[in-house]
Scaffold this active site. Structure first.
Site, mmCIF file in Angstrom:
data_model
loop_
_atom_site.group_PDB
_atom_site.id
_atom_site.type_symbol
_atom_site.label_atom_id
_atom_site.label_comp_id
_atom_site.label_asym_id
_atom_site.label_seq_id
_atom_site.Cartn_x
_atom_site.Cartn_y
_atom_site.Cartn_z
ATOM 1 N N TRP A 100 43.430 41.506 37.603
ATOM 2 C CA TRP A 100 43.163 40.122 38.004
ATOM 3 C C TRP A 100 44.430 39.275 38.031
ATOM 4 C CZ3 TRP A 100 39.361 39.426 40.959
ATOM 5 C CH2 TRP A 100 38.177 40.138 40.795
ATOM 6 N N ASP A 171 43.560 32.078 33.450
ATOM 7 C CA ASP A 171 42.295 32.558 34.005
ATOM 8 C C ASP A 171 41.478 33.114 32.839
ATOM 9 O OD1 ASP A 171 40.210 33.885 35.216
ATOM 10 O OD2 ASP A 171 41.459 35.149 36.519
ATOM 11 N N LYS A 195 30.343 35.227 34.635
ATOM 12 C CA LYS A 195 30.434 36.115 33.481
ATOM 13 C C LYS A 195 29.781 35.477 32.247
ATOM 14 C CE LYS A 195 33.444 38.332 36.249
ATOM 15 N NZ LYS A 195 34.644 38.029 37.024
HETATM 16 C C1 LIG Z 1 35.584 38.122 38.005
HETATM 17 C C2 LIG Z 1 36.971 37.650 37.823
HETATM 18 C C3 LIG Z 1 37.681 37.024 38.855
HETATM 19 C C4 LIG Z 1 37.154 36.866 40.263
HETATM 20 O O1 LIG Z 1 36.069 36.029 40.360
HETATM 21 P P1 LIG Z 1 35.450 35.716 41.815
HETATM 22 O O2 LIG Z 1 34.377 34.756 41.504
HETATM 23 O O3 LIG Z 1 34.925 37.011 42.367
HETATM 24 O O4 LIG Z 1 36.514 35.153 42.641
HETATM 25 C C5 LIG Z 1 38.962 36.569 38.580
HETATM 26 N N1 LIG Z 1 39.509 36.719 37.363
HETATM 27 C C6 LIG Z 1 38.854 37.335 36.345
HETATM 28 C C7 LIG Z 1 39.519 37.468 35.019
HETATM 29 C C8 LIG Z 1 37.571 37.815 36.556
HETATM 30 O O5 LIG Z 1 36.918 38.432 35.547
#
Ligand SMILES: *Cc1c(COP(=O)(O)O)cnc(C)c1O
Length: 360
Positions: A100, A171, A195
């Site tokens: 990511w 993030d 999540k």
């Molecule tokens: C799931 C995830 C993303 C991407 O999320 P989207 O909604 O599909 O853009 C980005 N960073 C992390 C750490 C993630 O777990």
């Protein structure tokens, strides 16, 4: 009958919250319509978004000099939106610790000048970088990290030391609200909802006020954090149902005792899964170093990958779903977010032990 859903995302949500949403679906609080059908400008929805924000501030202890934005989109959109808003003609530093953060780094290159402050890719993303492996530019507009790598199962429990004046941008998509975090150490935190927060389509941004007002002139107004902050996340129609559901989740977490209590439960659940791996005599393996194993996403491989299919079939028979690992790392992955019950984790560990005893 609900399954035990170990999917990495969209992911399991608390049954009690889904039941409340179901009960309120046709007639929200006696107003004769669904939350989905009402104007975002009316006093009912305005109350919902304000309460959601107040509860999130309370849960995370967000200081008053931070804005909370409820935006449309996902974390991937933020990979571009963050440099649009924060680069301001300078360069930004990226720490790459898994898929990511690598994607975030690549996407930012489309917007402007970014540099790699350090990466653990040569070690296959199985640890967080040591301080000596990181070199930050003291002039950087910001330093970007991913505090929980969902695919590689690597979590940062200590933050890298960035030069004074360089804001940390994180993030936190896959572990926000899993434990207390000191928001004041960050310039900006962002997380996609699917999540630990609610339905996909909503992304939450927590940004220090002094970082607003720096967007590149070409930034579309719906993507400009300062414009969105000025309009209380409602320059245009926000993802109303997602915000409503996130609000229910925040109340649910508060009722559980807040993030310290949530963390205690998460530590216990993660320990069960890692202990099952460690005590399997090598039948199961997790490649991540001890001190940075994620409490939310536990990737593991079977010593004999030819048994992967059998493992998944037996899991399905026990109503355990979503365990197939990400294609880039193979094997299995158990995502054990806040809403995964101890009961679900126990059922997984029983399967792991039972399967290993028969197949080893
Ligand atoms: C799931 C995830 C993303 C991407 O999320 P989207 O909604 O599909 O853009 C980005 N960073 C992390 C750490 C993630 O777990």
């Amino acid at each position: 009958m609900r399954i035990f859903n170990f999917s990495a995302g969209p992911a399991v949500l608390p049954t009690a919250v889904l039941e409340q949403a179901r009960d309120e679906l046709l007639d929200w609080h006696g107003c004769g319509m669904s939350i989905m059908e009402m104007s975002h400008r009316g006093k009912d929805f305005t109350g919902v978004i304000e309460e959601a924000q107040a509860d999130l501030r309370d849960l995370m202890g967000i200081p008053s000099n931070y804005k909370v934005l409820f935006l449309q989109g996902g974390a991937t959109q933020l990979f571009a939106q963050i440099p649009m808003n924060l680069l301001a003609g300078r360069s930004a530093d990226y720490v790459v610790t898994g898929s990511w953060s690598k994607k975030a780094y690549k996407e930012a290159q489309r917007i402007g000048s970014v540099r790699l402050a350090g990466t653990t890719e040569s070690g296959k993303f199985t640890c967080v970088p040591a301080a000596a492996e990181l070199q930050f530019d003291p002039q950087a507009a910001y330093a970007h990290i991913c505090t929980n790598e969902t695919i590689h199962g690597v979590e940062m429990f200590e933050l890298p030391e960035v030069p004074a004046g360089v804001p940390l941008v994180a993030d936190m998509s896959s572990h926000i609200l899993s434990r207390p975090m000191d928001v004041s150490r960050y310039g900006l935190i962002y997380a996609g909802a699917q999540k630990n927060i609610g339905p996909a389509g909503l992304v939450i941004v927590i940004v220090r006020e002094d970082l607003l007002g720096r967007a590149l002139p070409s930034t579309p107004s719906v993507m400009d954090f300062s414009v969105m902050a000025e309009h209380g996340s409602m320059l245009n129609t926000p993802p109303t149902f997602g915000i409503y559901l996130a609000g229910l989740i925040f109340k649910h977490l508060k009722a559980q005792g807040g993030l310290a209590a949530v963390e205690t439960a998460n530590i216990a659940k993660a320990r069960l899964v890692y202990d099952a791996i460690e005590s399997s005599g090598g039948f199961y393996r997790n490649p991540v170093e001890q001190g940075c194993r994620s409490r939310m996403n536990v990737p593991f491989t079977l010593e004999n990958p030819a048994l992967d299919g059998d493992f998944l079939v037996e899991a399905a028979a026990r109503r355990l779903a979503g365990l197939k690992g990400h294609k880039s790392v193979g094997g299995m992955r158990a995502s054990i977010y806040n809403a995964m019950s101890l009961e679900g984790v126990t059922a997984l560990v029983e399967l792991m032990q039972d399967f290993a005893a028969r197949k080893a």
